[in-house]
Design an enzyme around this catalytic site. Structure first.
Site, PDB file in Angstrom:
ATOM      1  N   ASP A  98     -74.622  54.188 -16.468  1.00 17.39           N
ATOM      2  CA  ASP A  98     -74.043  53.820 -14.667  1.00 17.39           C
ATOM      3  C   ASP A  98     -73.360  54.160 -13.879  1.00 17.39           C
ATOM      4  OD1 ASP A  98     -73.154  51.273 -12.950  1.00 17.39           O
ATOM      5  OD2 ASP A  98     -71.429  50.205 -14.306  1.00 17.39           O
ATOM      6  N   ASN A 125     -82.684  59.352  -9.914  1.00 10.36           N
ATOM      7  CA  ASN A 125     -82.729  58.832  -8.529  1.00 10.36           C
ATOM      8  C   ASN A 125     -81.918  57.775  -8.569  1.00 10.36           C
ATOM      9  OD1 ASN A 125     -85.214  57.323  -7.326  1.00 10.36           O
ATOM     10  ND2 ASN A 125     -84.665  56.215 -10.073  1.00 10.36           N
ATOM     11  N   TYR A 213     -75.049  53.991   4.335  1.00 11.95           N
ATOM     12  CA  TYR A 213     -76.423  54.465   3.295  1.00 11.95           C
ATOM     13  C   TYR A 213     -77.359  56.018   3.926  1.00 11.95           C
ATOM     14  CZ  TYR A 213     -80.809  54.755   0.939  1.00 11.95           C
ATOM     15  OH  TYR A 213     -81.635  55.847   0.159  1.00 11.95           O
ATOM     16  N   LYS A 217     -76.223  59.664   1.800  1.00  9.74           N
ATOM     17  CA  LYS A 217     -77.384  60.510   1.019  1.00  9.74           C
ATOM     18  C   LYS A 217     -76.678  61.954   2.362  1.00  9.74           C
ATOM     19  CE  LYS A 217     -80.013  58.200  -1.018  1.00  9.74           C
ATOM     20  NZ  LYS A 217     -79.939  58.465  -2.642  1.00  9.74           N
TER      21      LYS A 217
END
Length: 343
Positions: A98, A125, A213, A217
């Site tokens: 998790d 991923n 988001y 990254k």
């Protein structure tokens, strides 16, 4: 050896970068003699979407053992059953992980160390994109940053010394590939001057779904910028890979309402197939060697980082993020782990 840091920052507008990346580039598939026979790989989020497809492609290269790392053991079991039907010679196990829980990440890394005699490939991923602000119940951090950056960096840090020892077989270094996004090149990163930086993402009043988001990254790009000073390509090759926009994934699973769902479906028709998107990860793992260490791969080739990272301001922020990240992960001795990688 020329890596992303050594390239000139891109001066091309993101619109053109997106168009070229999405529609003009052609997949680069592994050569006919490429084999992963005898090797063991971990793929997080391998029960669906790009993770599932990447696992299929690795197994298609005669991967001997696959660890399907997923939050739901039930869903992971369904995926594993499909894998076993297609590749009966491979050993496939489902392990719980998790990524919203530091405790779960630590337990997973401990299991890797204790139960695997070798580990050659890790593909990180698993990721999220929350349409609304959500605070992680364990840490209080905004969930997108928690999963896409903090927990991902924690898992990578814990696995690096294991990969160094158990993945360096026949003189070939182990591989650690982290899923990234071309959207990092479009990140506005409005809180870049915040000090502390990580806490600045936790304010719900300043939450921007898309930019959080993108920035989550981008933080991984900054971390990798520093990581190469501690990790040698002779021990573990670490890189980032962008799959471009792909249809058929669960990244936008939080979409609500007919209008939002309709927009996601419409835009999804323009996306790459999961097979093509996942090929970017496999390419980063099997087609690129030490020259890709510390690099961002996009469209199956090494690409510059976001232009901000090359500026004086960007380098200051990189240092601030690095120190804050090590402080955040001090409970596992992250600084000492990375220092040990130099030995």
């Amino acid at each position: 050896m020329v890596g992303s840091k050594d390239l000139q920052p891109s001066t091309i507008g993101f619109g053109k970068v997106f168009y070229d990346n999405q529609f003009k580039k052609k997949p680069v598939w592994p050569g006919p003699n490429t084999t992963l026979e005898g090797k063991t790989a971990i793929v997080t989020g391998a029960n669906t979407g790009l993770g599932y497809e990447a696992a299929l492609q690795l197994l298609g290269l005669k991967l001997s053992k696959l660890i399907v790392a997923v939050r739901s053991l039930e869903r992971g079991g369904v995926a594993a059953a499909n894998f076993r039907k297609q590749f009966p010679k491979a050993t496939i196990e489902v392990w719980q992980l998790d990524m919203s829980s530091y405790t779960s990440v630590q337990a997973f890394a401990t299991r890797v160390e204790n139960q695997l005699s070798r580990i050659d490939i890790v593909l990180l991923n698993a990721g999220v994109s929350r349409l609304e602000f959500a605070a992680n119940k364990n840490t209080g951090h905004e969930e997108t940053v928690q999963v896409n950056y903090l927990s991902t960096v924690l898992l990578a840090t814990l696995l690096l010394p294991i990969l160094k020892v158990k993945g360096k077989t026949g003189g070939e270094p182990a591989r650690l590939t982290i899923v990234s996004a071309a959207l990092t090149l479009a990140a506005k990163f409005p809180n870049r001057e915040a000090n502390p930086l990580l806490e600045s993402f936790d304010d719900p009043k300043k939450y921007d779904q898309q930019d959080n988001y993108n920035s989550s990254k981008l933080l991984a790009h900054m971390w990798l910028w520093k990581l190469v000073h501690f990790v040698s390509a002779d021990d573990v090759i670490v890189n980032l890979s962008d799959p471009a926009w792909c249809r058929g994934t669960e990244l936008t699973r939080d979409a609500k309402g007919p209008l939002m769902k309709g927009a996601v479906k419409l835009f999804g028709t323009l996306g790459r197939t999961p097979k093509v998107g996942a090929s970017c990860f496999v390419d980063a793992i099997v087609n690129h060697g030490k020259e890709s260490h510390g690099c961002f791969l996009m469209s199956w080739q090494i690409h510059p980082f976001a232009a901000f990272l090359y500026t004086l301001e960007g380098k200051v922020v990189i240092e601030r993020l690095w120190e804050e990240t090590l402080t955040e992960l001090d409970f596992v001795g992250a600084r000492g782990i990375l220092e040990s990688m130099k030995a």
